[in-house]
Design an enzyme around this catalytic site. Structure first.
Site, short mmCIF file in Angstrom:
data_model
loop_
_atom_site.label_atom_id
_atom_site.label_comp_id
_atom_site.label_asym_id
_atom_site.label_seq_id
_atom_site.Cartn_x
_atom_site.Cartn_y
_atom_site.Cartn_z
N TYR A 176 40.74 12.86 30.16
CA TYR A 176 41.41 11.98 31.13
C TYR A 176 42.72 11.56 30.25
CZ TYR A 176 38.68 8.59 28.30
OH TYR A 176 38.27 7.80 27.14
N ASP A 221 37.66 14.90 16.72
CA ASP A 221 37.91 14.22 17.86
C ASP A 221 39.23 14.66 18.10
OD1 ASP A 221 38.53 12.64 20.00
OD2 ASP A 221 37.27 10.95 19.17
C1 LIG Z 1 39.99 8.92 19.65
C2 LIG Z 1 39.13 8.68 20.91
N1 LIG Z 1 37.98 8.80 20.91
C3 LIG Z 1 37.11 8.45 22.06
C4 LIG Z 1 37.65 7.66 23.06
C5 LIG Z 1 36.85 7.22 24.24
O1 LIG Z 1 35.70 7.71 24.58
P1 LIG Z 1 34.88 7.32 25.82
O2 LIG Z 1 35.62 8.18 26.72
O3 LIG Z 1 33.61 7.75 25.41
O4 LIG Z 1 35.28 6.05 26.17
C6 LIG Z 1 39.07 7.13 22.92
C7 LIG Z 1 39.64 6.46 24.22
O5 LIG Z 1 40.69 6.14 23.95
C8 LIG Z 1 39.87 7.52 21.84
O6 LIG Z 1 41.23 7.31 21.72
#
Ligand SMILES: Cc1ncc(COP(=O)(O)O)c(C=O)c1O
Length: 425
Positions: A235, A210
């Site tokens: 974003y 991620d």
């Molecule tokens: C490490 C990480 N993964 C995923 C997300 C959020 O995912 P999504 O856009 O599906 O809400 C965040 C949101 O801050 C994040 O910090």
């Protein structure tokens, strides 16, 4: 001017006086990029690790897409403006930022949904293995998605989360996929992508990265690391706008065997044949599900133009100088105020934000926001200060610490209006 000194973190302390901030900003090769964003005057915006500000080009593209493509060209736009090709075209832009081939990345859905898809795809590539290994304390959506995958597997898959120091030692012959966030959302601690990926491969496992808190803030080279899968938000440092769609990377070598588990018509081989049975599209297109938000894709596409021609090594160099300057100033000026630096002291192991711990972190952050210094709060006791090299400068660092000292020294955070919490914190 005070001579440069060595800081507690062992790095060169460059920002000691207000004059240093002015000099460092004037020497900054990325300084002119700030004018490409709409940032309210007088605001110190340190939340680009959560929601990047509006790139001017994104605003004009959104207007164009609404006024011309949607209003005038209407449904013909799917072909005339190739709306249907946006997930791949924008994917190719993101590919450059993460060290992938253009055909290895598409844009779709949210990071949470993409995590589900890549984990299902990875599990499909490792039949006979039952464990998804991840870090305990990761961003909650990651844990929830993995727990959901395990619950839905009729006992075939288990989700195991361990402390970050135990990740390497916890990989075994049952590990199908390791799911990690490169830069931690809370303290910005960074994993070594190359080392973890090669250790997982040596154990026969795949890895999902991620990259939400690293893409756009530092160079990444997924192909060089032999990475399998990656996902991430657009974003944050990519400034795609609130809720802008996320990206998915899968290494080309896996493409022919990918089964995303969540199959929709946009991922079909021939979507407009409208046939009864699913047949995956070739390559990454099969990772798409249903109709994408074209407005969101179009503004993201424009936002990424800001990165054209930018050297990410230069971005990273500025990022580490900003965060190091912040850490050093906090350590020098906030002694006795109950503040702890929760992020790694060595900038090589740190992303582009700095986490400070304080027992009244929420109220302290509210008091800072009232002073036009916008960071954020993460329960229970962390304040995050994100430094985006595209628009933040050394004066931002200076002003933030000055305001922090005032808020803490004068106990401004005790004021009742800084205690009540909104629905989103
Ligand atoms: C490490 C990480 N993964 C995923 C997300 C959020 O995912 P999504 O856009 O599906 O809400 C965040 C949101 O801050 C994040 O910090």
């Amino acid at each position: 001017m005070t001579p440069a000194a060595i800081s507690l973190s062992g790095e060169i302390q460059e920002l000691v006086t207000l004059a240093d901030a002015g000099r460092l900003d004037s020497e900054d090769p990325l300084r002119s990029l700030r004018s490409r964003f709409r940032i309210p005057p007088g605001l110190v915006y340190l939340c680009g690790n959560s929601l990047g500000p509006l790139p001017l080009v994104a605003a004009s593209r959104a207007r164009e897409v609404i006024e011309r493509q949607w209003a005038e060209d209407l449904i013909r736009s799917w072909n005339v403006h190739d709306w249907f090709g946006l997930p791949e075209r924008i994917g190719a832009r993101v590919a450059r930022l993460i060290g992938a081939q253009p055909h290895e990345v598409v844009i779709a859905d949210s990071t949470s949904i993409n995590l589900f898809k890549v984990v299902k795809a990875a599990l499909g590539l490792r039949p006979g293995r039952h464990t998804i290994l991840s870090e305990y304390g990761n961003f909650p959506t990651n844990a929830y998605v993995l727990q959901g995958v395990a619950r839905d597997s009729a006992g075939q898959t288990r989700s195991r989360a361990v402390a970050r120091e135990k990740i390497l030692a916890s990989m075994d012959a049952d590990t199908a996929v390791v799911v990690l966030t490169h830069v931690h959302y809370r303290d910005a601690a960074a994993f070594d992508i190359d080392a973890i990926t090669s250790a997982a491969h040596a154990m026969g496992a795949l890895v999902v990265w991620d990259l939400s808190h690293s893409v756009g803030a530092m160079p990444l080279d997924l192909n060089a690391a032999d990475a399998d899968f990656a996902i991430g938000c657009t974003y944050k440092y990519l400034n795609g706008g609130p809720g802008s769609p996320a990206f998915i990377f899968a290494a080309g070598r896996h493409h022919d065997a990918l089964d995303p588990g969540l199959c929709g018509w946009w991922g079909h081989r021939a979507p407009f044949d409208l046939v009864e049975d699913y047949q995956p599209a070739p390559g990454m297109r099969r990772m798409l599900t249903g109709t994408a938000s074209i407005l969101a894709l179009a503004t993201l596409d424009a936002a990424l133009e800001v990165f054209d021609g930018i050297d990410l090594a230069q971005v990273r160099a500025k990022s580490t100088r900003l965060t190091s300057a912040f850490v050093d100033l906090v350590q020098a000026k906030c002694v006795g105020f109950g503040i702890d630096v929760a992020s790694p002291m060595d900038s090589r192991g740190r992303g582009s934000h700095v986490a400070l711990r304080h027992p009244q972190a929420y109220s302290v952050m509210q008091a800072l926001i009232a002073r036009h210094v916008v960071g954020d709060f993460r329960a229970p006791d962390v304040m995050r200060f994100g430094f985006s090299p595209l628009y933040n400068g050394y004066r931002d660092v200076w002003d933030t610490v000055e305001n922090l000292v005032t808020v803490l020294g004068g106990e401004e955070w005790r004021r009742p209006e800084f205690i009540s919490r909104g629905r989103v914190t």
